[in-house]
Design a protein around this motif. Sequence first.
Motif, short mmCIF file in Angstrom:
data_model
loop_
_atom_site.label_atom_id
_atom_site.label_comp_id
_atom_site.label_asym_id
_atom_site.label_seq_id
_atom_site.Cartn_x
_atom_site.Cartn_y
_atom_site.Cartn_z
N CYS A 1 7.86 5.20 17.56
CA CYS A 1 7.52 3.86 18.06
C CYS A 1 6.86 3.94 19.43
CB CYS A 1 8.80 3.02 18.15
SG CYS A 1 10.00 3.70 19.31
N ASP B 1 5.49 3.02 7.62
CA ASP B 1 4.91 2.31 8.77
C ASP B 1 3.89 1.31 8.21
OD1 ASP B 1 3.23 1.55 11.03
OD2 ASP B 1 4.14 3.23 12.10
N ALA B 2 4.01 0.07 8.63
CA ALA B 2 3.13 -0.98 8.09
C ALA B 2 1.66 -0.75 8.44
CB ALA B 2 3.58 -2.35 8.60
N ASN B 3 1.40 0.10 9.44
CA ASN B 3 0.02 0.26 9.92
C ASN B 3 -0.58 1.62 9.59
OD1 ASN B 3 0.00 -2.33 11.24
ND2 ASN B 3 1.36 -1.42 12.79
N ILE B 4 0.03 2.36 8.68
CA ILE B 4 -0.50 3.70 8.38
C ILE B 4 -1.92 3.61 7.84
CG2 ILE B 4 -0.34 5.60 6.72
CD1 ILE B 4 2.60 5.67 7.11
N ASP B 5 -2.78 4.41 8.44
CA ASP B 5 -4.18 4.48 7.99
C ASP B 5 -4.68 5.87 8.37
OD1 ASP B 5 -6.84 4.33 7.44
OD2 ASP B 5 -7.27 2.66 8.80
N ASN C 1 -5.20 7.35 15.50
CA ASN C 1 -3.79 7.34 15.92
C ASN C 1 -2.88 8.04 14.90
OD1 ASN C 1 -4.28 5.92 18.29
ND2 ASN C 1 -4.14 3.93 17.26
N ASN D 1 -7.53 6.37 10.72
CA ASN D 1 -7.33 5.96 12.11
C ASN D 1 -6.97 7.17 12.96
OD1 ASN D 1 -6.00 4.96 14.56
ND2 ASN D 1 -6.12 2.94 13.57
N THR E 1 0.84 -1.19 0.00
CA THR E 1 0.00 0.00 0.00
C THR E 1 0.87 1.24 0.00
OG1 THR E 1 -1.66 -1.18 1.27
CG2 THR E 1 -1.87 1.22 1.19
N SER F 1 8.70 3.52 11.51
CA SER F 1 8.39 2.76 12.72
C SER F 1 9.64 2.01 13.19
CB SER F 1 7.25 1.77 12.44
OG SER F 1 7.69 0.78 11.51
N THR G 1 3.78 1.61 3.23
CA THR G 1 3.63 0.50 4.16
C THR G 1 4.58 -0.64 3.82
OG1 THR G 1 1.86 -0.46 2.82
CG2 THR G 1 1.20 1.05 4.59
#
Length: 703
Positions: free
Chosen positions: A119, A45-49, A54, A52, A5, A95, A73
């Motif tokens: 982190c 960052d593997a979790n970027i959304d 955060n 979200n 992504t 991250s 990601t």
Amino acid sequence: MGNQTLTTIAASGTVAINTTTADSTAVLPRPVRRVLQNFLLVWLDANIDESNENFKKPLQCLRRIVATITTFTDVDECIDFLSGIQNEKVFMIVSGVLGRQIIPDIEACAQLESIYVFCDNQSIHEQWTKTVPKVKGVYTQIEPICEALRIDRENCDRAMISISFNGIDALFMYTQLLKETLLDIEDDDAKSIREFVDYCRLQGDIDENHIDKFEREYRLHTPIWWYTGPYFIYSMLNRALRLMDVDIILKMGFFIRHLHQHIETLHREQQSTNTMTSTLFQVFRGQGLSIENFEKMKRTKGGLMSFNNFLSTSCNRNVSLEVFARPAAFAGPYSVGILFVMTINATSCKKSSIAFVDVNKHGYYKDQEEEILFSTHTIFRIDRMEQINDYHTDRLWEVNLTLTVYDNMGEYSKALSCYERSLEIRKMALPSNHPDLAASYNNIGMVLDNMGEYSKALTWYGRALEVQKATLSPNHPDLATSYENIGVVLDNMGQYVEALSSYKRALEIRKIGRPSNHPDLADSYNNIGLVYNNMGEYLKALSSYQRSLDIRKVALPPNHPDLATSYNNIGVVFKNMGEYDKALSLYEQSLEIRKVALPSNHLDFAQSYNNIGSIYKCMDEYLKALSYYEKDLEVSQKALAKNHPDLGKSYNNIGEVYDKMGEYSKALSYYERALEVWKIALPPTHPHITVVNGNIENIKKRL
């Protein structure tokens, strides 16, 4: 490889490239590359959304610092993107987990400026990041990252200002011509601003709110306010001039012209009210410099360099060193930390139309910064380079520069060509009595004056004066400068009555527009004293010189070069009156000030050595006289054109000493060299030619 992504997030909050999901065989779309600023921000960052919570707050914080955030990601896709970057610097947020994976592969990338590890567990990731110089820190909150990024962004822009070196960079002369051309273009400002705004919107990498503000409020603020503010103007202009992006330079031409004119206007205002602008002073600039440019600078030592943008400097040495230069020394193996120490002679700036301004009351951050801003494409001579002792790095240097003009280092023919081409452009673009034509005439006259071609210089100075008379008020300070320039040339040509008249006219104008203790008045009294001395009216000369000295003692610091000039000139009068001990004491006092205030190759040292030598000759101490005359000749040969009339004086003086010592063959050789120079540089009726012809005739009778 699994699903990948990639998202480019624009400052307006919209997604410039939609999230793309593909398998390992798919070709992913590349992010839109920015083209308007010196830097870009990458977040891996593997979790970027973005939806979200955060990530929403961190993104909002970061958008206040940079306009566009390119997110990844996937590690491989991020590396592929970084490998294609050539002209910008990259700031990277990563991250902890992916940072440990990617940093070994990218830390050697020259375009990667700074890494911020973001982190949850700070202590774990601080261990492995200690050995990575580009990692600025490990953070658990976004706010300190934003502050570090703000500082690094400023340092990045500062380090990436375009610099060119005379004799090495072909662009050195052409950037000077570009400056002249841009300042001469007269167009429809409203249309230019509208076209510029439309262009910025099309690029998609500038905060839309900032563009709207610029369009709506441009005329409500000054050009200096916009340039020093936290908007896109500074970075965009810096990048365009660094890469010689002509398209953007032309689109920003209206702003370049407005900013230059604003600096010139404020410079004249501050000059008329603040005596500091007529003194010798220092400013400082700390920045990083690439290894390539650092090596060029070392090869150009003693020569000229140009900052090809508007130049921001500070009055605070410690801030320049500790906030900007020292951190740059630790930025990585491709960067050297430089503390530029710049010596400015404001009197020379006035004569050569170099404009600078104290922006403390005029910039975006009013009363917060001790900043001196110079107009674009300012030229300096590189005097000295010394390593600054630091136990942790060998890449921290102090570089001493002296503000100069293009002709100061003997580059007369190139300077003349540059000014003549500039004049051709201005004649095509401007009416015949436009003030900018007077500036071109003055510049050409100044070069010819320095070349010793006085008749030609007088013609060009006269043209400048005629334009100024037609366009300026009768007591405008620029008229005083023109009368002074003409007086200098007439004095050098031996036309003392005419020179005196021109100097007195300059003094009359300055008395109207300047306070009684302004250094400009001291300059006028000094020049009048010079003519009286040349005319043999020593008491009048002494009176004028003393009035000049009295003003300078009040207005200037105790080691200012102009005080050295006053002591020297009074010494000349005492010498002509036969009071040699008084003269020698004043000459030595002048020399001591110059040793403190000036670089060792400055032409004023030639004057001091010459004058001390003349006293020893009058006192029949010929070996001492010869020693000082030879020092004079050594400095003059390095600083002057080969046919400059002052070299003729040096040859003649050495010839006279050898004549007194009975070494007639040597004396004749030096007399003939003096005559050779003066026949080229001076009119045939000049007193110097009469004197040296007499010396040659007398010496031949003894051989």
